[in-house]
Motif scaffolding. Structure first.
Motif, PDB file in Angstrom:
ATOM      1  N   PHE A 157      14.255  20.590  73.414  1.00  9.28           N
ATOM      2  CA  PHE A 157      14.377  21.957  72.416  1.00  9.28           C
ATOM      3  C   PHE A 157      15.247  22.961  72.665  1.00  9.28           C
ATOM      4  O   PHE A 157      15.970  23.246  74.249  1.00  9.28           O
ATOM      5  CB  PHE A 157      12.874  22.891  73.120  1.00  9.28           C
ATOM      6  N   THR A 158      15.557  24.437  71.855  1.00  8.24           N
ATOM      7  CA  THR A 158      16.278  25.393  72.388  1.00  8.24           C
ATOM      8  C   THR A 158      15.342  26.723  72.813  1.00  8.24           C
ATOM      9  O   THR A 158      14.475  26.536  72.449  1.00  8.24           O
ATOM     10  CB  THR A 158      16.934  26.227  70.470  1.00  8.24           C
ATOM     11  N   THR A 159      15.743  27.665  73.809  1.00 12.24           N
ATOM     12  CA  THR A 159      15.241  28.528  73.702  1.00 12.24           C
ATOM     13  C   THR A 159      15.742  29.858  73.214  1.00 12.24           C
ATOM     14  O   THR A 159      16.817  30.004  72.675  1.00 12.24           O
ATOM     15  CB  THR A 159      15.353  29.033  75.410  1.00 12.24           C
ATOM     16  N   LYS A 160      14.971  30.648  72.534  1.00  8.88           N
ATOM     17  CA  LYS A 160      15.257  31.785  72.112  1.00  8.88           C
ATOM     18  C   LYS A 160      14.960  33.124  72.831  1.00  8.88           C
ATOM     19  O   LYS A 160      13.654  33.550  73.248  1.00  8.88           O
ATOM     20  CB  LYS A 160      14.805  32.363  70.651  1.00  8.88           C
ATOM     21  N   TYR A 161      15.659  34.325  73.341  1.00  9.81           N
ATOM     22  CA  TYR A 161      15.127  35.368  74.757  1.00  9.81           C
ATOM     23  C   TYR A 161      14.731  36.640  73.898  1.00  9.81           C
ATOM     24  O   TYR A 161      15.576  36.817  72.792  1.00  9.81           O
ATOM     25  CB  TYR A 161      16.636  35.831  75.744  1.00  9.81           C
ATOM     26  N   PHE A 162      13.660  37.335  74.480  1.00 10.43           N
ATOM     27  CA  PHE A 162      13.813  38.294  73.521  1.00 10.43           C
ATOM     28  C   PHE A 162      12.992  39.105  75.191  1.00 10.43           C
ATOM     29  O   PHE A 162      13.297  38.965  76.351  1.00 10.43           O
ATOM     30  CB  PHE A 162      11.643  38.509  73.602  1.00 10.43           C
ATOM     31  N   ALA A 163      13.030  41.057  74.755  1.00  7.28           N
ATOM     32  CA  ALA A 163      13.544  41.733  75.958  1.00  7.28           C
ATOM     33  C   ALA A 163      12.139  41.855  76.540  1.00  7.28           C
ATOM     34  O   ALA A 163      11.869  41.883  77.711  1.00  7.28           O
ATOM     35  CB  ALA A 163      13.877  42.974  75.369  1.00  7.28           C
ATOM     36  N   ASP A 164      10.791  41.758  75.493  1.00  4.12           N
ATOM     37  CA  ASP A 164       9.642  42.102  76.063  1.00  4.12           C
ATOM     38  C   ASP A 164       8.768  40.994  75.384  1.00  4.12           C
ATOM     39  O   ASP A 164       9.010  40.260  74.772  1.00  4.12           O
ATOM     40  CB  ASP A 164       9.382  43.671  75.823  1.00  4.12           C
TER      41      ASP A 164
ATOM     42  N   GLU B  19      15.750  32.240  94.545  1.00  5.07           N
ATOM     43  CA  GLU B  19      17.255  33.066  94.241  1.00  5.07           C
ATOM     44  C   GLU B  19      17.053  34.352  94.332  1.00  5.07           C
ATOM     45  O   GLU B  19      17.698  34.687  94.804  1.00  5.07           O
ATOM     46  CB  GLU B  19      16.977  32.396  92.445  1.00  5.07           C
ATOM     47  N   ARG B  20      15.523  34.811  93.689  1.00  7.93           N
ATOM     48  CA  ARG B  20      15.534  36.199  93.994  1.00  7.93           C
ATOM     49  C   ARG B  20      15.537  37.441  95.352  1.00  7.93           C
ATOM     50  O   ARG B  20      16.174  38.299  95.173  1.00  7.93           O
ATOM     51  CB  ARG B  20      14.039  36.706  93.431  1.00  7.93           C
ATOM     52  N   LYS B  21      14.912  35.852  95.972  1.00 10.51           N
ATOM     53  CA  LYS B  21      14.921  36.492  97.382  1.00 10.51           C
ATOM     54  C   LYS B  21      16.675  37.190  97.961  1.00 10.51           C
ATOM     55  O   LYS B  21      16.902  37.973  99.003  1.00 10.51           O
ATOM     56  CB  LYS B  21      14.777  35.493  98.633  1.00 10.51           C
ATOM     57  N   ALA B  22      17.672  36.392  97.356  1.00  6.21           N
ATOM     58  CA  ALA B  22      18.739  36.684  97.694  1.00  6.21           C
ATOM     59  C   ALA B  22      19.557  38.631  97.518  1.00  6.21           C
ATOM     60  O   ALA B  22      20.166  38.655  98.130  1.00  6.21           O
ATOM     61  CB  ALA B  22      19.686  36.176  96.842  1.00  6.21           C
TER      62      ALA B  22
ATOM     63  N   THR C  13      12.592  35.764  83.284  1.00 12.81           N
ATOM     64  CA  THR C  13      11.831  35.868  83.793  1.00 12.81           C
ATOM     65  C   THR C  13      11.728  34.420  83.884  1.00 12.81           C
ATOM     66  O   THR C  13      12.545  33.199  83.685  1.00 12.81           O
ATOM     67  CB  THR C  13      10.533  35.662  82.760  1.00 12.81           C
ATOM     68  N   GLU C  14      10.848  33.937  85.486  1.00 17.05           N
ATOM     69  CA  GLU C  14      10.333  32.325  85.512  1.00 17.05           C
ATOM     70  C   GLU C  14       9.891  31.959  84.340  1.00 17.05           C
ATOM     71  O   GLU C  14      10.597  30.633  84.568  1.00 17.05           O
ATOM     72  CB  GLU C  14       9.475  32.638  86.571  1.00 17.05           C
ATOM     73  N   GLY C  15       9.078  32.037  83.399  1.00 17.69           N
ATOM     74  CA  GLY C  15       9.169  31.270  81.871  1.00 17.69           C
ATOM     75  C   GLY C  15      10.150  30.943  81.671  1.00 17.69           C
ATOM     76  O   GLY C  15      10.147  29.985  80.907  1.00 17.69           O
ATOM     77  N   ALA C  16      11.128  31.491  81.260  1.00 18.20           N
ATOM     78  CA  ALA C  16      12.743  31.580  81.015  1.00 18.20           C
ATOM     79  C   ALA C  16      13.079  30.571  81.030  1.00 18.20           C
ATOM     80  O   ALA C  16      13.628  29.170  81.223  1.00 18.20           O
ATOM     81  CB  ALA C  16      13.242  32.719  80.718  1.00 18.20           C
ATOM     82  N   ALA C  17      13.190  31.040  83.039  1.00 13.52           N
ATOM     83  CA  ALA C  17      13.752  29.662  83.783  1.00 13.52           C
ATOM     84  C   ALA C  17      12.884  28.519  83.827  1.00 13.52           C
ATOM     85  O   ALA C  17      14.264  27.686  83.691  1.00 13.52           O
ATOM     86  CB  ALA C  17      13.824  30.417  85.264  1.00 13.52           C
ATOM     87  N   PHE C  18      12.385  27.714  83.769  1.00 13.70           N
ATOM     88  CA  PHE C  18      11.478  27.156  83.035  1.00 13.70           C
ATOM     89  C   PHE C  18      11.541  26.296  81.784  1.00 13.70           C
ATOM     90  O   PHE C  18      12.506  25.154  82.274  1.00 13.70           O
ATOM     91  CB  PHE C  18       9.729  27.093  83.588  1.00 13.70           C
ATOM     92  N   ALA C  19      11.627  27.589  81.047  1.00  9.86           N
ATOM     93  CA  ALA C  19      12.036  26.221  79.421  1.00  9.86           C
ATOM     94  C   ALA C  19      13.586  25.486  79.785  1.00  9.86           C
ATOM     95  O   ALA C  19      13.589  24.766  79.488  1.00  9.86           O
ATOM     96  CB  ALA C  19      11.872  27.670  78.631  1.00  9.86           C
ATOM     97  N   GLU C  20      14.456  26.643  80.664  1.00  7.72           N
ATOM     98  CA  GLU C  20      15.424  26.187  80.933  1.00  7.72           C
ATOM     99  C   GLU C  20      16.335  24.945  81.138  1.00  7.72           C
ATOM    100  O   GLU C  20      16.537  24.059  81.494  1.00  7.72           O
ATOM    101  CB  GLU C  20      16.601  27.381  81.647  1.00  7.72           C
ATOM    102  N   SER C  21      15.081  24.822  82.436  1.00  3.05           N
ATOM    103  CA  SER C  21      14.942  23.472  83.544  1.00  3.05           C
ATOM    104  C   SER C  21      14.642  22.260  82.397  1.00  3.05           C
ATOM    105  O   SER C  21      14.563  21.041  83.391  1.00  3.05           O
ATOM    106  CB  SER C  21      14.347  23.571  84.751  1.00  3.05           C
ATOM    107  N   ILE C  22      13.511  22.733  81.692  1.00  2.79           N
ATOM    108  CA  ILE C  22      13.880  21.167  80.607  1.00  2.79           C
ATOM    109  C   ILE C  22      13.592  21.050  79.445  1.00  2.79           C
ATOM    110  O   ILE C  22      13.606  20.259  78.638  1.00  2.79           O
ATOM    111  CB  ILE C  22      11.803  21.338  80.938  1.00  2.79           C
ATOM    112  N   LYS C  23      14.209  22.317  78.770  1.00  5.97           N
ATOM    113  CA  LYS C  23      14.774  21.895  77.516  1.00  5.97           C
ATOM    114  C   LYS C  23      16.250  20.598  76.532  1.00  5.97           C
ATOM    115  O   LYS C  23      15.867  20.469  76.009  1.00  5.97           O
ATOM    116  CB  LYS C  23      15.599  23.830  77.173  1.00  5.97           C
ATOM    117  N   ASP C  24      16.468  20.548  77.980  1.00  2.00           N
ATOM    118  CA  ASP C  24      17.339  19.357  77.779  1.00  2.00           C
ATOM    119  C   ASP C  24      16.807  17.171  77.534  1.00  2.00           C
ATOM    120  O   ASP C  24      16.737  16.897  76.843  1.00  2.00           O
ATOM    121  CB  ASP C  24      18.595  19.498  78.265  1.00  2.00           C
TER     122      ASP C  24
END
Ligand code: GLN
Length: 463
Positions: free
Chosen positions: A150-157, A91-94, A135-146
């Motif tokens: 579970f739900t996700t909460k985002y942080f800047a650092d 995805e990032r390679k674009a 981040t990838e961690g966030a993308a991974f969490a999104e991909s399995i959360k349903d």
């Protein structure tokens, strides 16, 4: 406060010249980038890019802005490249061109040591998980959360993300495993509870199609470091490091962090002073426009106030730092962008203070003065303003205090003012409670001093 000329990005450096590349990185992603006790930015990425620079004959200027901001800094051309434990993904390679991979990583889940209830993804049902923006961690969490509910909460650092889980607001964190392993070894109070997900490797990145030369140098330098054994030495320095024993009492923390805190405080004060000075001028000009008899001037004044009062300061900071340079193809330092943002914002409020002050003076005053043949501007200056200023002072003081506090928002564009300094320190010592207490008290003291000083000034003017 420099407006650097348009990006040298695409231009190859003339032969024989030693280029300096601006490289963005995460604020805190130990052991890849973090600040040590002396306030120096160290870590595998930092040592690598510097060693590669030395090998390839270029200098680096590191800008520690946070992961999602670093992505934007590269795409907007504010920096030449980024090294931030950044995974090479399709995805990032674009949008980015990547170097050869320099480290293999992957996402893993961690929970506080004391948590016995969560031992895998299936225990996350109905819970909240902390992740880092972009981040990838966030993308991974999104991909399995349903799937796991579970739900996700985002942080800047990373540091805020870990604090979130430590305080129990979120149940678990998804982060790259080398980072988790390092933190755990340093005693951050977490444990991992899942196997690591197979993940992408880390690469150095530049904006797609730009800075090919820098990318080539990186690859060549990386290969040389691997051959010479320096690459392994760098990894060993950080991955082999043992936990340091720190005094984490309030006094101990003050002792070990005060040089950095004072530096942060100084930047906060400079930002405030410069911005307030500019805002006073802007406020006076646009405030006068607002009460002018000229419809065009009035419209200009109103538009200015509406725009800057009608949008959040955070959006203004992002727009000025990332948006404008992208659109116009030039670069602006974070300090310049910070001062512009704060002064335009405070200026809008000060224009309103000015307008209110002038309107509070009875109309008859101006009329009387004009009927004596005194010009509009002179009547304004000699008759109306001296009376208006008295009613304006308390509002001005209020605005000074607000502007000082607003500097903390500029941490999002990587300015190491007091709040950002705190985040960086906490990323290293994990002492959220004590550190934020110390920083809160520092702000409080400065603001009390500013208020006392202003009150004195007010008395003197009113005497
Ligand atoms: N490796 C992760 C990514 O590229 C996280 C990087 C980071 O948080 N600095 O998304």
């Amino acid at each position: 406060m420099v407006f650097a000329p348009s990006l040298a990005a695409a231009q190859p450096t003339p032969p024989g010249e030693h280029p300096t590349y601006r490289i963005a990185t995460d604020i805190t992603f130990a052991p890849f980038e973090f600040q040590n006790e002396n306030g120096e930015l160290v870590g595998i990425d930092m040592d690598l890019i510097r060693a590669i620079g030395e090998d390839q004959g270029f200098d680096v200027e590191i800008q520690s802005v946070g992961f999602d901001s670093a992505l934007q800094a590269v795409t907007s051309g504010q920096v030449h490249g980024m090294i931030a434990g950044m995974s090479i993904t399709d995805e990032r390679k674009a949008t980015f061109d990547f170097s050869d991979p320099y480290f293999d990583s992957g996402v893993q889940m961690a929970v506080p040591e004391s948590n016995e209830d969560i031992n895998g993804y299936e225990d996350l049902a109905g819970k909240q998980v902390a992740v880092k923006n972009g981040t990838e961690g966030a993308a991974f969490a999104e991909s399995i959360k349903d799937q796991y509910g579970f739900t996700t909460k985002y942080f800047a650092d990373s540091s805020s993300m870990f604090s979130e889980v430590r305080t129990g607001n979120s149940a678990a964190v998804f982060e790259d495993y080398p980072v988790l392993a390092y933190g755990i070894k340093q005693g951050n109070g977490f444990k991992t509870v899942t196997e690591k997900e197979p993940g992408a490797s880390y690469g150095f990145a530049v904006a797609k199609g730009r800075n090919a030369q820098l990318l080539e140098s990186f690859n060549a330098g990386l290969a040389n470091l691997k051959d010479s054994g320096e690459y392994d030495e760098i990894l060993e320095t950080y991955l082999g490091a043992d936990a340091s024993n720190n005094d984490n009492s309030i006094l101990g923390l003050i002792k070990s962090t005060y040089p950095q805190l004072l530096e942060g405080l100084w930047l906060t004060i400079v930002l405030t002073a410069v911005s307030i000075a500019i805002a006073l001028v802007l406020g006076a000009i646009f405030g006068l426009f607002r009460v002018s008899g000229n419809i065009v001037l009035r419209a200009i004044g109103t538009t200015y106030v509406d725009v800057f009062r009608g949008t959040p300061l955070l959006v203004q900071a992002f727009f000025i730092y990332f948006g404008i340079p992208t659109a116009l193809g030039f670069q602006m330092s974070a300090f310049t962008a910070g001062v512009i943002t704060l002064s335009l914002n405070a200026g809008a409020y000060m224009a309103e203070i000015m307008r209110g002050g002038i309107l509070s003076v009875d109309k008859g005053q101006m009329e009387a003065s004009r009927s004596l043949g005194i010009s509009y501007l002179k009547s304004m200056r000699k008759v109306v303003m001296p009376q208006a200023i008295r009613t304006m002072i308390p509002s001005y003081i209020n605005q000074f205090v607000i502007t000082l506090k607003d500097t903390s928002i500029l941490s999002v564009i990587g300015l190491a003012e007091l709040t950002q300094t705190g985040r960086i320190i906490i990323a290293r010592n994990f002492q959220s409670f004590n550190m934020w207490l110390i920083i809160g008290i520092m702000y409080f003291i400065i603001i009390m001093a500013l208020t006392k000083l202003s009150n004195r000034l007010e008395k003197r003017i009113n005497a």
